[in-house]
Scaffold this active site. Structure first.
Site, PDB file in Angstrom:
ATOM      1  N   LYS A 142       0.141   4.235  -0.172  1.00 48.46           N
ATOM      2  CA  LYS A 142      -0.439   5.251   0.462  1.00 48.46           C
ATOM      3  C   LYS A 142      -0.215   6.586  -0.488  1.00 48.46           C
ATOM      4  O   LYS A 142      -0.075   6.476  -1.549  1.00 48.46           O
ATOM      5  CB  LYS A 142       0.057   5.586   1.963  1.00 48.46           C
ATOM      6  CG  LYS A 142      -0.070   4.292   2.602  1.00 48.46           C
ATOM      7  CD  LYS A 142       0.058   4.573   4.342  1.00 48.46           C
ATOM      8  CE  LYS A 142      -0.256   2.950   5.016  1.00 48.46           C
ATOM      9  NZ  LYS A 142      -0.120   3.177   6.367  1.00 48.46           N
ATOM     10  N   GLU A 158      -6.931   4.690   7.649  1.00 51.04           N
ATOM     11  CA  GLU A 158      -6.675   6.095   7.425  1.00 51.04           C
ATOM     12  C   GLU A 158      -8.079   6.666   6.935  1.00 51.04           C
ATOM     13  O   GLU A 158      -8.218   7.870   7.092  1.00 51.04           O
ATOM     14  CB  GLU A 158      -5.353   6.340   6.888  1.00 51.04           C
ATOM     15  CG  GLU A 158      -4.224   6.108   7.512  1.00 51.04           C
ATOM     16  CD  GLU A 158      -3.010   5.513   6.762  1.00 51.04           C
ATOM     17  OE1 GLU A 158      -2.874   5.393   5.536  1.00 51.04           O
ATOM     18  OE2 GLU A 158      -2.101   4.903   7.592  1.00 51.04           O
ATOM     19  N   GLU A 177      -5.467  -4.732  10.398  1.00 53.03           N
ATOM     20  CA  GLU A 177      -4.475  -3.973  10.826  1.00 53.03           C
ATOM     21  C   GLU A 177      -4.728  -3.187  11.813  1.00 53.03           C
ATOM     22  O   GLU A 177      -5.408  -1.948  11.821  1.00 53.03           O
ATOM     23  CB  GLU A 177      -4.341  -2.877   9.488  1.00 53.03           C
ATOM     24  CG  GLU A 177      -4.064  -3.452   8.119  1.00 53.03           C
ATOM     25  CD  GLU A 177      -3.279  -2.431   6.980  1.00 53.03           C
ATOM     26  OE1 GLU A 177      -2.447  -2.642   6.737  1.00 53.03           O
ATOM     27  OE2 GLU A 177      -4.152  -1.311   7.041  1.00 53.03           O
ATOM     28  N   ASN A 232       0.759  -1.077   0.108  1.00 54.13           N
ATOM     29  CA  ASN A 232      -0.045   0.154   0.042  1.00 54.13           C
ATOM     30  C   ASN A 232       1.062   1.268   0.097  1.00 54.13           C
ATOM     31  O   ASN A 232       1.316   1.479   1.018  1.00 54.13           O
ATOM     32  CB  ASN A 232      -0.940  -0.095   1.182  1.00 54.13           C
ATOM     33  CG  ASN A 232      -1.662   1.349   1.356  1.00 54.13           C
ATOM     34  OD1 ASN A 232      -1.622   2.084   0.488  1.00 54.13           O
ATOM     35  ND2 ASN A 232      -2.231   1.573   2.507  1.00 54.13           N
ATOM     36  N   GLY A 257       2.684   2.026  10.994  1.00 53.28           N
ATOM     37  CA  GLY A 257       3.561   3.315  10.688  1.00 53.28           C
ATOM     38  C   GLY A 257       4.391   3.527  11.922  1.00 53.28           C
ATOM     39  O   GLY A 257       5.184   4.823  12.025  1.00 53.28           O
ATOM     40  N   SER A 306       3.222  -2.148  10.418  1.00 51.42           N
ATOM     41  CA  SER A 306       5.021  -2.159  10.486  1.00 51.42           C
ATOM     42  C   SER A 306       5.519  -3.461  10.061  1.00 51.42           C
ATOM     43  O   SER A 306       6.290  -4.142  10.667  1.00 51.42           O
ATOM     44  CB  SER A 306       5.288  -1.948  11.899  1.00 51.42           C
ATOM     45  OG  SER A 306       4.910  -0.543  12.115  1.00 51.42           O
ATOM     46  N   HIS A 321      -9.420   1.066   4.661  1.00 46.77           N
ATOM     47  CA  HIS A 321      -8.330   1.491   5.484  1.00 46.77           C
ATOM     48  C   HIS A 321      -8.662   2.340   6.629  1.00 46.77           C
ATOM     49  O   HIS A 321      -9.346   3.291   6.715  1.00 46.77           O
ATOM     50  CB  HIS A 321      -7.268   1.961   4.429  1.00 46.77           C
ATOM     51  CG  HIS A 321      -5.820   1.890   5.145  1.00 46.77           C
ATOM     52  ND1 HIS A 321      -5.450   2.932   6.018  1.00 46.77           N
ATOM     53  CD2 HIS A 321      -4.949   1.154   4.972  1.00 46.77           C
ATOM     54  CE1 HIS A 321      -4.275   2.489   6.294  1.00 46.77           C
ATOM     55  NE2 HIS A 321      -3.592   1.360   5.678  1.00 46.77           N
TER      56      HIS A 321
HETATM   57  P1  13P Z   1       3.088   0.253   7.483  1.00 39.71           P
HETATM   58  O1  13P Z   1       3.516  -1.058   6.983  1.00 39.71           O
HETATM   59  O2  13P Z   1       3.696   1.641   7.288  1.00 39.71           O
HETATM   60  O3  13P Z   1       2.964   0.324   9.265  1.00 39.71           O
HETATM   61  O4  13P Z   1       1.639   0.372   6.989  1.00 39.71           O
HETATM   62  C1  13P Z   1       0.706  -0.389   7.073  1.00 39.71           C
HETATM   63  C2  13P Z   1      -0.398  -0.211   6.301  1.00 39.71           C
HETATM   64  O5  13P Z   1      -1.167   0.716   6.816  1.00 39.71           O
HETATM   65  C3  13P Z   1      -0.799  -0.944   5.126  1.00 39.71           C
HETATM   66  O6  13P Z   1      -1.962  -0.621   4.620  1.00 39.71           O
END
Ligand code: 13P
Length: 246
Positions: free
Chosen positions: A14, A100, A169, A12, A175, A211, A98
């Protein structure tokens, strides 16, 4: 029963990337010999880079997709992108729900189920993301939250759910460098598996995200109900992403 699920490792991106950086990343992914890996790989990229990604990856073993989809088929929905538009770029996957987007765009559990359904109608594979916050985990509510998030998705029925991917997740692991332990993740994945079994969709792939790196992927993948990973930051580094999928 014996697991017959293929391992799936999705990146992803982002809101990262540029035409120049993507070209380097995609060619590094394509250049890697993948003879030993049985994992299916894919990247979910920002909308403006779908054309570039499709052009680069067509004919390769790496799939691609988007990070969101409209619930609507077409019309006066400024800023939205429909499933048919994603099909124009031969997307296979689309992320829905997601954390976010749940947090920053107030997407409800029902909207996310509607997005998953819109993806299926377009012939895309929705990757339905679920996960609890740190406060919810600390309150002992992780499994309750996941069940609530999944309920409208499962209500779409076995035929629909069988065509999905689910990603767990935990918000506190995204992150932050703080990965859920394999045991913590497995506990939630087992609960998701039970819920999927309840609607006749036991073989749906359940990915872990938060992560994930080359250094921790193998211990996560050793768990019986962890079928792959949804990778954020580490998917922007070709060697890391390839090592996770190897
Ligand atoms: P990270 O791997 O940067 O923690 O992000 C995970 C994520 O949100 C994947 O959709």
């Amino acid at each position: 029963m014996t697991a017959t699920r293929t391992r799936l490792v999705l990146g992803n991106w982002k809101m990262h990337g540029s035409l120049a950086d993507n070209a380097k990343l995609l060619s590094a992914l394509l250049a890697a010999p993948r003879v030993a890996s049985t994992a299916q790989m894919g990247v979910c990229v920002p909308f403006p880079y779908l054309a570039q990604t499709a052009q680069a990856l067509t004919g390769s073993s790496i799939a691609w997709g988007a990070q969101d989809i409209s619930t609507q088929a077409q019309g006066a929905f400024t800023g939205e992108v429909s499933g048919a538009m994603l099909n124009d770029f031969a997307c296979r996957f689309v992320l829905t729900g997601h954390s976010e987007r749940r947090a920053m765009h107030a997407e409800s559990d029902q909207i996310i189920a509607d997005k998953a359904n819109a993806a299926l109608v377009a012939g895309l594979t929705p990757v339905v993301c679920v996960g609890e916050s740190l406060a919810e985990r600390d309150a002992g509510q992780a499994l309750v939250v996941i069940a609530r998030q999944l309920a409208p998705v499962l209500a779409l029925g076995a035929d629909a759910v069988q065509k999905m991917v689910v990603a767990y997740e935990p918000v506190w692991a995204i992150g932050t460098g703080r990965t859920a332990s394999p045991e913590q993740a497995q506990e939630v994945h087992a609960a998701i598996r039970a819920a999927l079994r309840g609607v006749g969709a036991e073989q749906v792939q359940i990915l872990y995200g938060g992560s994930v790196k080359a250094a921790n992927a193998a211990s996560l993948f050793a768990m019986p109900d962890i079928d792959g990973a949804l990778v954020g930051g580490a998917s922007l580094v070709a060697e890391e992403f390839l090592a996770i999928a190897s």
